[in-house]
Design an enzyme around this catalytic site. Structure first.
Site, PDB file in Angstrom:
ATOM      1  N   ASP A  40      -5.934  -7.950 -37.098  1.00  0.00           N
ATOM      2  CA  ASP A  40      -6.520  -7.831 -38.437  1.00  0.00           C
ATOM      3  C   ASP A  40      -6.150  -9.048 -39.297  1.00  0.00           C
ATOM      4  OD1 ASP A  40      -8.094  -6.383 -40.234  1.00  0.00           O
ATOM      5  OD2 ASP A  40      -6.375  -5.347 -41.115  1.00  0.00           O
TER       6      ASP A  40
ATOM      7  N   LYS B 194     -13.574   2.846 -37.218  1.00  0.00           N
ATOM      8  CA  LYS B 194     -13.021   1.842 -36.295  1.00  0.00           C
ATOM      9  C   LYS B 194     -12.751   2.469 -34.921  1.00  0.00           C
ATOM     10  CE  LYS B 194     -11.239  -0.850 -40.135  1.00  0.00           C
ATOM     11  NZ  LYS B 194     -10.177  -1.066 -41.104  1.00  0.00           N
TER      12      LYS B 194
ATOM     13  N   GLN C 165      -3.859   0.227 -41.549  1.00  0.00           N
ATOM     14  CA  GLN C 165      -4.870   0.414 -42.587  1.00  0.00           C
ATOM     15  C   GLN C 165      -4.216   0.277 -43.954  1.00  0.00           C
ATOM     16  OE1 GLN C 165      -8.220   0.861 -41.955  1.00  0.00           O
ATOM     17  NE2 GLN C 165      -8.525   0.708 -44.160  1.00  0.00           N
TER      18      GLN C 165
END
Ligand code: NAP
Length: 279
Positions: free
Chosen positions: A121, A54, A98
């Site tokens: 996200d 990413k 994450q």
């Protein structure tokens, strides 16, 4: 093999290129670059790989990335503090925590510490509700990536029978809602579903989002069905028995090279969306 592969790599390249152009325009008009903060707790090698990819993609498109790697024994309170600080940092447009996080972390509390305007996200309750109601907000990235793949290949959804295998908050549930919003008739299957094969056999569209290698067998697939395999398991293996499914499906996503690359491209596109909203 008779199925056409849904090429997430090529499609993600196109999305990354258009995102890079938007970053250039944003930089020109605002004198700064969009910023994405990545937060990773612990040493899980797969998570480190995902974050590294990413961050690399951010560099490619010109997004400023700031990486926060926290020790394995970080407490929920410490993580929440980091996420709140980033939420109030004007140089940060998007925040990616994450996951999965280590077991001592209350992941729900951590997600909820992210300002919804930076939830690129799509993991907060606010984002989930916005998506479910069809309001403006950040979609969960993998479901949004799947919708882009389906649209790129002109897959009809209205009136079609969609079977989603998996009901996680970040993947199974939201993709079912996005399909419902497009007038598909959606069935959710999960670990307590009896006769998964019979459900899958009815489907015009199968979305596998489980995390069990080759759970969905090729012979279950209705001839001509569209198969999206969001699973990503050790050894680069999906949740669908791809070799046999591809002999029956009309379209199928490869693993790797299908849903995965599109998910990252959506994350970065949503980071630029956030920057444009923040100004
Ligand atoms: P998760 O939170 O573990 O959820 C898995 C779901 O699968 C659960 O709803 C579970 O049912 C269901 N399930 C488990 N065993 C089953 C079985 N035998 N039959 C039917 N359903 C079963 O996983 P996730 O986070 O949604 O991820 C799913 C997969 O997608 C993983 O391989 C992950 O690596 C991959 N993924 C890929 C991306 C990407 O960018 N490509 C992003 C996220 C995830 P219960 O609810 O009943 O337990």
């Amino acid at each position: 093999m008779t199925a056409t592969l849904m090429d997430g790599r090529t499609l993600s390249r196109q999305l990354l290129e258009s995102t890079a152009e938007r970053v250039t325009g944003f930089h020109r008009s605002h004198g700064r670059r969009p910023g994405l903060a990545t937060v990773l707790v612990g040493e899980d090698p797969a998570s480190h790989t995902y974050v590294r990819i990413k961050v690399n993609r951010c560099t490619e498109v010109g997004i400023d990335s700031r990486r926060f790697d926290l020790p394995t024994l970080t407490t929920t309170e410490q993580l929440v503090r980091v996420l709140r600080d980033l939420s109030s940092d004007s140089a940060v447009d998007g925040i990616l925590l994450q996951h999965p996080t280590p077991p001592q972390i209350d992941e729900h509390a951590a997600f909820e510490a992210i300002d919804p305007s930076k939830d690129v996200d799509g993991v907060t309750g606010t984002s989930f509700a916005a998506m479910a109601f069809g309001y403006r907000g950040f979609a969960s990235c993998t479901p949004a990536a799947i919708m882009r793949l389906l649209d790129a290949y002109d897959v009809p959804l209205s009136g079609q029978r969609a079977v989603v295998v998996g009901r996680s908050a970040i993947l199974g549930k939201p993709i079912g809602m996005l399909l419902l919003a497009r007038d598909a008739t959606v069935t959710y299957c999960h670990s307590r579903t009896t006769d998964l094969a019979a459900h899958v056999a009815e489907a015009d569209l199968v979305v596998a989002a489980v995390g069990v290698p080759h759970l969905v067998r090729g012979e279950w697939i209705k001839p001509g069905a569209v198969v999206v395999d969001a699973g990503y398991n050790a050894g680069n293996v999906g949740d669908v028995q791809a070799a046999t499914a591809a002999n029956r499906a009309s379209l199928i996503t490869p693993v790797p090279g299908g849903v995965g690359p599109m998910t990252i491209a959506v994350l970065l596109a949503q980071t630029v969306d956030a920057a444009e909203q923040h100004g």
